[in-house]
Design a protein around this motif. Structure first.
Motif, PDB file in Angstrom:
ATOM      1  N   ALA A  73       0.800  -1.275  -0.169  1.00  9.16           N
ATOM      2  CA  ALA A  73      -0.003   0.088   0.005  1.00  9.16           C
ATOM      3  C   ALA A  73       0.784   1.072  -0.067  1.00  9.16           C
ATOM      4  O   ALA A  73       1.871   1.377   0.737  1.00  9.16           O
ATOM      5  N   ILE A  74       0.535   2.288  -0.760  1.00 13.52           N
ATOM      6  CA  ILE A  74       1.165   3.429  -0.869  1.00 13.52           C
ATOM      7  C   ILE A  74       0.350   4.525  -0.789  1.00 13.52           C
ATOM      8  O   ILE A  74      -0.732   4.540  -1.176  1.00 13.52           O
ATOM      9  N   ARG A  75       0.900   5.432   0.093  1.00 11.47           N
ATOM     10  CA  ARG A  75      -0.138   6.908   0.376  1.00 11.47           C
ATOM     11  C   ARG A  75       0.863   8.032  -0.211  1.00 11.47           C
ATOM     12  O   ARG A  75       1.910   8.184   0.169  1.00 11.47           O
ATOM     13  N   VAL A  76       0.199   8.632  -1.081  1.00 14.01           N
ATOM     14  CA  VAL A  76       0.655   9.959  -1.598  1.00 14.01           C
ATOM     15  C   VAL A  76       0.043  11.012  -0.739  1.00 14.01           C
ATOM     16  O   VAL A  76      -1.056  11.301  -0.690  1.00 14.01           O
ATOM     17  N   ASP A  77       1.215  11.701   0.203  1.00 10.03           N
ATOM     18  CA  ASP A  77       0.584  12.442   1.041  1.00 10.03           C
ATOM     19  C   ASP A  77       0.137  13.852   0.486  1.00 10.03           C
ATOM     20  O   ASP A  77       0.870  14.338  -0.191  1.00 10.03           O
ATOM     21  N   PHE A  78      -1.168  14.242   0.612  1.00 11.10           N
ATOM     22  CA  PHE A  78      -1.476  15.612   0.206  1.00 11.10           C
ATOM     23  C   PHE A  78      -2.722  15.919   1.121  1.00 11.10           C
ATOM     24  O   PHE A  78      -3.532  15.126   1.449  1.00 11.10           O
TER      25      PHE A  78
END
Lengths: 106, 251
Positions: free
Chosen positions: B84-89
């Motif tokens: 799982a990858i979260r692009v912080d925004f």
């Protein structure tokens, strides 16, 4: 400057929903003065073009490869025509045809 | 084979959402959040492909948002995603800016297939997948209700259209967006959800990706639609005609 209406057709006539889109375009154009043009894409379009031409100037893109609406080809054509015609808006009836293709054209 | 599944955190449609008094958005704190149902269908399909193949398929879930988005990514891991990858925004996004971020993730992860929901149930935009395909210049197959592999690099996809089912053949890499009839997503079991709490989620800043997503669409105002109708039962057609003529005055 123009407003481009992407018409949907069945090979013989423009589909009725295209005229709803045209009405919206005319409404916008009445306020801002752009010209309204219909875009018809596909293959063997003489009948469709004649039908559509009764309502607005028509741009016809007619090629055997375009017989079936595939998003990549149609989106490219819509984008190219929009640029060539200096379109400020592109309008279409909200069908699965337009939903598939227009975001990609954008 | 790598499959990337973009997921979105959305307010549950079962619970009501409350709109902020100033019309600027919904009350975040009050809402119950879930993984967008169409994205859950996409994830289920990716897991199904992995199970069919036996091995050699990696399924990665990705979300674009703030730290709250981790909970839906953990649901994805619990369902069976490998990573799982979260692009912080943490600012406003629209389909265009989401597509730009996803395109950057695709260039980094190099998946063979992007499988995502056709639309998110909070805004029903139905645009991000198509925009992503356009940015990548990849083939797209939207509103998928059946996906089959013809060979390892070609898919046959049945699409739900206004006129019925249309079948297209796309060559990988491609973007496929999923429709409701594709499958029924599995539930993440409680033990799996507990285990998922300990799994790592890779966090990337959008700056590391080299994108500064700027929405092109701004929400100006949100308001509840007031339904102001009263239903009346009439005894027979004669009464209906009478009411229409003398009360509603429409005939």
């Amino acid at each position: 400057m123009s407003i481009l209406v992407v018409a949907e057709h069945d090979g013989a006539h423009a589909r009725p929903g295209s005229f709803s889109a045209l009405a919206v375009a005319r409404d916008l154009a009445a306020r801002s003065g752009e010209r309204v043009e219909l875009l018809v894409v596909g293959s063997g379009l003489d009948s469709v073009a004649a039908d559509a031409a009764r309502f607005a100037p028509v741009i016809v893109v007619d090629q055997p490869l375009l017989a079936n609406p595939t998003a990549d080809r149609y989106a490219q054509i819509i984008a190219d025509v929009a640029k060539a015609r200096d379109a400020v808006s592109i309008i279409a009836n909200s069908t699965t045809f337009a939903k598939d293709i227009l975001p990609r054209a954008a | 084979m790598k499959i990337l599944v973009p997921t979105k955190r959305v307010p549950s449609t079962d619970e009501g959402v409350r709109i902020r008094p100033d019309g600027s958005g919904i009350e975040d704190a009050a809402a119950a959040y879930i993984i967008n149902p169409f994205d859950a269908i996409a994830l289920e399909e990716a897991l199904h492909i992995r199970e069919q193949r036996g091995s050699g398929v990696e399924v990665t879930a990705v979300a674009v948002g703030n730290a709250n988005f981790e909970s839906e990514l953990r649901t994805a891991l619990a369902m069976g995603a490998d990573r799982a990858i979260r692009v912080d925004f943490d600012a406003a996004l629209d389909p265009w800016s989401v597509a730009q971020v996803l395109a950057a993730i695709v260039r980094r992860e190099k998946p063979d297939l992007v499988l995502m929901g056709k639309q998110a149930v909070d805004d029903d935009s139905n645009q991000a997948g198509q925009m992503l395909a356009g940015l990548l210049d990849w083939p797209q197959a939207t509103f998928a209700s059946k996906i089959e592999f013809l060979e390892s690099v070609r898919l046959s996809v049945a699409r739900e259209t206004d006129r019925g089912l249309e079948t297209v053949i796309v060559r990988l890499p491609a973007v496929v967006t999923t429709d409701l009839r594709l499958n029924e997503p599995r539930y993440a079991s409680l033990p799996a959800l507990m285990k998922a709490k300990k799994r790592p989620i890779e966090t990337i800043s959008h700056r590391d990706l080299g994108v500064s997503p700027e929405p092109k669409v701004r929400i100006v105002h949100l308001e509840q639609v007031a339904i102001d109708r009263v239903c009346v039962r009439v005894a027979d057609a004669a009464e209906l005609v009478h009411r229409l003529r003398y009360e509603a005055k429409v005939i």
